[in-house]
Design an enzyme around this catalytic site. Sequence first.
Site: not given
Ligand code: NDP
Length: 500
Positions: A241, A275
């Site tokens: 997502e 998102c």
């Molecule tokens: P990120 O992609 O920065 O992080 C998402 C999650 O992935 C966090 O828990 C993060 O951990 C983790 N993560 C980071 N690096 C890795 C890795 N290498 N391997 C596995 N996991 C990892 O997104 P955001 O948290 O900034 O969220 C915002 C984004 O989410 C926006 O782009 C938004 O559009 C999208 N989004 C999409 C939705 C949908 O349903 N399509 C709904 C809500 C949001 P950590 O934070 O600890 O780095």
Amino acid sequence: MPTHGTGTEDTFESLDPATGDVIATHPIQSEAEVRAAVERAKVAAATWRRLGFAGRREMLDNWKRYIVAHLDDVMTVLSRETGKRPAEAHMELLMTLDHLDWAAKKAKKVLGRQRVPAGLIMANNKAYVEYPALGVIGIIGPWNFPVFTPMGSIAYALAAGNAVVFKPSEYTPGVGRWLAESFAAANPQYADVFRVVTGKGETGAALCRAGVDKLAFTGSTATGKRVMAACAETLTPVVIEGGGKDAFIVDEDVDVAATAEAALWSGMFNAGQACVGTERIYVHEKVYDQFVTEIVEQARALRAGGDPAAQIGPITMPSQKNVIRAHLEDAIEKGSTVMIGGPDTIDAGANGMNCIQPTILTNVPENSLEMTDETFGPTLAINSVASMEEAVERANGTRYGLASTIYSKRRGMELAGEMRAGMTAVNQYLSYAAVPSLPFGGVGESGFGRIHGPDGLKEFTYAHAITKRRYPPPLRLTTFKRTERTERMAARLLKFLYGR
Ligand code: NDP
């Protein structure tokens, strides 16, 4: 003032984005700890699966009631970690509980064994399909809707009979822990069915490699690609997502004031960190000037700030301010007009730390970052179009494809059919997310797979086909003892059935 993520080698701190104050310290869990959590969840998954649909429904209902009884606790941690307004936190919880309720109630009907027609040539069989749970689902969630978004996977995966290991964002670890702790408090005997692991990106990466049966990721498209690559090593299936660049299109026949009100909220709620938040608006030229005047007028009544009276809260992840600034500056350099707000309002004014005032740009070139990349802030880009066909073409002209909104009295449903997006709302923004029976997910760089609805339940299962012989087949083809006569009859039947 501490910066986000400080702590020791083994811990990190979650901060209040409005003040920078430390809320709590959480462990950074190692690869070994993540594996151990998955192993424990595997054992618990077997018991949870045996509980059956009715038993699991009872446990999920217990959890639902527990959440409602402790609403203030979850509201507090949710608002503190994200800077969310109380009304926004309420809406998030309301929608979450509706989905939890629906998933628990409908799992049996959607996933339980069903008889299907066996067809003419297999008429001597009964045919069934059922959807067993996969086992342990790894879930990685974002911070922007840290209850609603991961629960779209957690609730549906649990209702389908899986155990879950959840890695919340490092910005909202307290919310993640609260969810797992509340499940355990409501159902102490099943505490291992839903476990949480905390840490930063590396902990998430470890979860991808920890032997889960599927990984459901919600976050940015860039991280989604890394998650998919890590999961590919073990052929672990994924749901992605990802992000979006959602468009809102406005036809000439709308009530302009009401449409501007909806469009403004769609771009600014949750400080634009959604998102499915609107980022681009295409307005029919016949009502364009009126629409811009109206939305800018309404935006003047809004203020972003860390204090409770502000309608728009702070940016949860301070580094996102650099992205927002870069997009606005690029659009301005390419010739856009700033109608209100702008890059100079970032961090400005009383209580304005980590805030940006509501920003509206017009005449934004389609090749500017503000139109091509996810901005994730309270900004709206508004352009005029000569027709709804042009609006649809421009709205679809993105590598993303998450959701879309159409305001049109006469042509709403017709235009909805033209949108390349996972979800479309007609004459009301965001409505699809609050209908539990509808799937949620995107196309293109917004990802694939679905949460919510029957598709969302099936996402955490596999299809299991079963046939049972009722009586001997009229034509015995699947034996070496078949006769020439049987083969001749089979050939005749084939021609009769499909040769005409
Ligand atoms: P990120 O992609 O920065 O992080 C998402 C999650 O992935 C966090 O828990 C993060 O951990 C983790 N993560 C980071 N690096 C890795 C890795 N290498 N391997 C596995 N996991 C990892 O997104 P955001 O948290 O900034 O969220 C915002 C984004 O989410 C926006 O782009 C938004 O559009 C999208 N989004 C999409 C939705 C949908 O349903 N399509 C709904 C809500 C949001 P950590 O934070 O600890 O780095």
